[in-house]
Design a protein around this motif. Structure first.
Motif, PDB file in Angstrom:
ATOM      1  N   LEU A  93       4.812   6.144   2.988  1.00  0.00           N
ATOM      2  CA  LEU A  93       3.365   6.069   3.159  1.00  0.00           C
ATOM      3  C   LEU A  93       2.913   4.645   3.465  1.00  0.00           C
ATOM      4  CD1 LEU A  93       2.181   8.450   0.295  1.00  0.00           C
ATOM      5  CD2 LEU A  93       2.125   8.893   2.750  1.00  0.00           C
ATOM      6  N   PHE A  94       3.464   3.672   2.735  1.00  0.00           N
ATOM      7  CA  PHE A  94       3.090   2.275   2.959  1.00  0.00           C
ATOM      8  C   PHE A  94       3.420   1.848   4.390  1.00  0.00           C
ATOM      9  CE2 PHE A  94       3.182  -2.262   2.870  1.00  0.00           C
ATOM     10  CZ  PHE A  94       2.308  -2.660   1.864  1.00  0.00           C
ATOM     11  N   ALA A  95       4.518   2.377   4.938  1.00  0.00           N
ATOM     12  CA  ALA A  95       4.934   2.013   6.292  1.00  0.00           C
ATOM     13  C   ALA A  95       3.913   2.419   7.343  1.00  0.00           C
ATOM     14  CB  ALA A  95       6.287   2.642   6.610  1.00  0.00           C
ATOM     15  N   LEU A  96       3.062   3.386   7.010  1.00  0.00           N
ATOM     16  CA  LEU A  96       2.022   3.795   7.953  1.00  0.00           C
ATOM     17  C   LEU A  96       0.980   2.706   8.155  1.00  0.00           C
ATOM     18  CD1 LEU A  96       1.395   7.429   6.661  1.00  0.00           C
ATOM     19  CD2 LEU A  96       2.573   6.788   8.780  1.00  0.00           C
ATOM     20  N   ILE A  97       0.791   1.844   7.142  1.00  0.00           N
ATOM     21  CA  ILE A  97      -0.283   0.852   7.208  1.00  0.00           C
ATOM     22  C   ILE A  97      -0.020  -0.184   8.301  1.00  0.00           C
ATOM     23  CG2 ILE A  97      -1.539  -0.908   5.918  1.00  0.00           C
ATOM     24  CD1 ILE A  97      -0.981   0.766   3.382  1.00  0.00           C
ATOM     25  N   PRO A  98       1.144  -0.878   8.315  1.00  0.00           N
ATOM     26  CA  PRO A  98       1.382  -1.803   9.421  1.00  0.00           C
ATOM     27  C   PRO A  98       1.453  -1.100  10.767  1.00  0.00           C
ATOM     28  CG  PRO A  98       3.310  -1.647   7.987  1.00  0.00           C
ATOM     29  CD  PRO A  98       2.197  -0.971   7.286  1.00  0.00           C
TER      30      PRO A  98
END
Length: 498
Positions: A93-98
């Motif tokens: 999920l965090f990887a979606l932010i960048p």
């Protein structure tokens, strides 16, 4: 460029970014990592050519940056399997932010690769960092400005907050990406000159934003090093409390004696007599006791993660920004017992409302608990009244990972932004005293019981960041993107494309 090579470079660039954070401290790494991914994204003609490398970049960034989530859940949550699943999901999920930040910058200035790398992608990166700091309760970890805490760019923080150094890093990375796209010798001057301008600005802004408001105060931090397996065991609570009491009595006479987050292994009201007896003895010796404790609200509004200054008129600060699945479980009523393996052993905490400083040793102390210190504007809520900042935490969850050092790095940035000293008291380390320039003056060991002693100087004054908060950086980044989008639609080119 072959897709396989693009994929490999994107993943490697993502893995490079976390090396800028503590404990690694390679301040150049985020510049190079962002420059590589910006250069890979700029020539893209279709969204999928941004999404695939952008997501792989995000996986590398998040995977190495917050791998310690596994340690917390595997050891103190649901075990290794739950830790692996939860960490995998959170990293994914965090990887979606960048990825979304890169897509936003590309979309705003597509087919204008020069403007994209020099303006669009840096602005989008910082704007998305700001949005994620408050969206869905906020995620502030791994904002790139923290990587510059030990460089001249840190002097931008009292003016613009952490996003000032962050935008500087992104803009230098964009200029370097411009050279990567077409490595002409003169183009290399762009990142060099830009870095020089920001460094010079840092030296110009490196001034004293606050003044002393009293004599130095002697401080003793009691680092209990209480294992999580003991912390909430009812059979251990008396021994734990006795350890803190004896260590505190040994340093009576210090101006401030500070215990870490939830150091009291019971609800405050259950051991109130013990604590107020110690507080009376401390007052008689010229000391003020400040301690982390669970507390029941007298008005019956719930259980709070609190900091107390016990005495005749006991003061409390109630933690306002709670950790989902750590201090309360969202949707517990819907999920029933499925989520009982997470959350606090005492039950869900309630959120406090007031940031009013506490009075201790004759001075105003602005309090944050645990990861509240990672939210710059929330720390500002106690200012300019607060003369000293206090952060109490329990980083035992993180073990011997990078997380305690990353947490300390963010605390140091709050001291820089506010030009205030900070006392940081933790259960297992890293407990420190930080001066108003963000430098650590006294530091305790990690995972050892210790008493950390030193001095802090109360200070008063206003930094520009206290007045402006994050609006100049958020607004400026949004304006850059809007201007670029309008120019693209009108067919205006500010620079010749590569």
């Amino acid at each position: 460029m072959m897709m396989t090579l693009r994929v490999a470079l994107a993943l490697a660039a993502g893995l490079l970014l976390p090396l800028g954070f503590a404990p690694y401290g390679q301040a150049w790494a985020p510049v190079l990592g962002l420059a590589v991914i910006f250069a890979l994204i700029a020539p893209a003609q279709r969204p999928w050519q941004v999404l695939l490398p952008g997501y792989l970049f995000g996986l590398g960034f998040a995977g190495l940056g917050v791998y310690w989530i596994y340690h917390s859940i595997a050891n103190y949550g649901g075990g290794p399997l739950a830790g692996a699943i939860a960490t995998g999901v959170l990293v994914a999920l965090f990887a979606l932010i960048p990825m979304l930040a890169l897509l936003l910058g590309w979309r705003a200035m597509r087919r204008h690769s020069t403007c994209m790398v020099l303006m669009g992608l840096p602005a989008a990166w910082v704007l998305v960092e700001w949005v994620r700091s408050w969206l869905f309760t906020g995620a502030t970890w791994l904002s790139i400005g923290y990587t510059q805490i030990d460089t001249p760019l840190a002097a931008l923080a009292p003016v613009f907050g952490v996003y000032g150094p962050g935008l500087a890093v992104a803009l230098v990375a964009g200029a370097l990406a411009w050279w990567f796209l077409r490595p002409l010798s003169l183009r290399l001057l762009a990142p060099v000159l830009m870095l020089g301008v920001f460094t010079l600005a840092g030296f110009v802004l490196d001034r004293t934003w606050s003044v002393p408001s009293g004599d130095p105060l002697s401080v003793s931090i009691i680092q209990g090093n209480v294992a999580q397996s003991r912390k909430w065991d009812p059979d251990e609570s008396a021994d734990i409390l006795s350890e803190y009491l004896s260590k505190s009595r040994a340093v009576l006479g210090q101006s401030l004696i500070v215990w870490p987050e939830t150091a009291v292994p019971a609800v405050y009201q259950q051991v109130e007599d013990w604590l107020e007896t110690l507080a009376a003895d401390a007052q008689g010796a010229g000391s003020t006791l400040i301690l982390g404790t669970p507390a029941a609200d007298p008005a019956g509004e719930g259980l709070f993660n609190a900091v107390a200054v016990p005495g005749e008129d006991t003061q409390f600060y109630y933690k306002r920004h709670l950790v989902p699945f750590g201090e309360y479980v969202p949707f517990r009523a819907i999920a029933g017992g499925i989520l009982d393996f997470v959350g606090t052993p005492l039950g869900d905490f309630s959120a406090g409302r007031s940031a009013e400083p506490l009075r201790a040793a004759g001075h105003a102390v602005g309090v944050s608990i645990c990861y509240e210190v990672t939210f710059g504007t929330e720390v500002l809520d106690a200012l300019p009244g607060a003369e000293i900042l206090l952060n109490v935490s329990n980083d035992a969850w993180f073990g011997q990972t990078a997380a305690p050092w990353q947490h300390l790095q963010m605390a140091r940035m709050r001291a820089v932004e506010t030009a205030r000293p900070m006392i940081r008291a933790t259960n297992t380390g890293v407990s420190v005293l930080i001066d108003a320039q963000g430098e650590v003056s006294d530091q305790g060991p990690l995972f050892e019981a210790a008493v950390i002693e030193g001095e802090v100087v109360p200070r008063q004054g206003m930094t520009p960041y206290m007045r402006w908060r994050d609006w100049p950086m958020a607004g400026g980044s949004a304006a850059l993107l809007l201007i670029g989008t309008l120019l693209r639609r009108r067919g205006v080119r500010l620079f010749r494309d590569v």
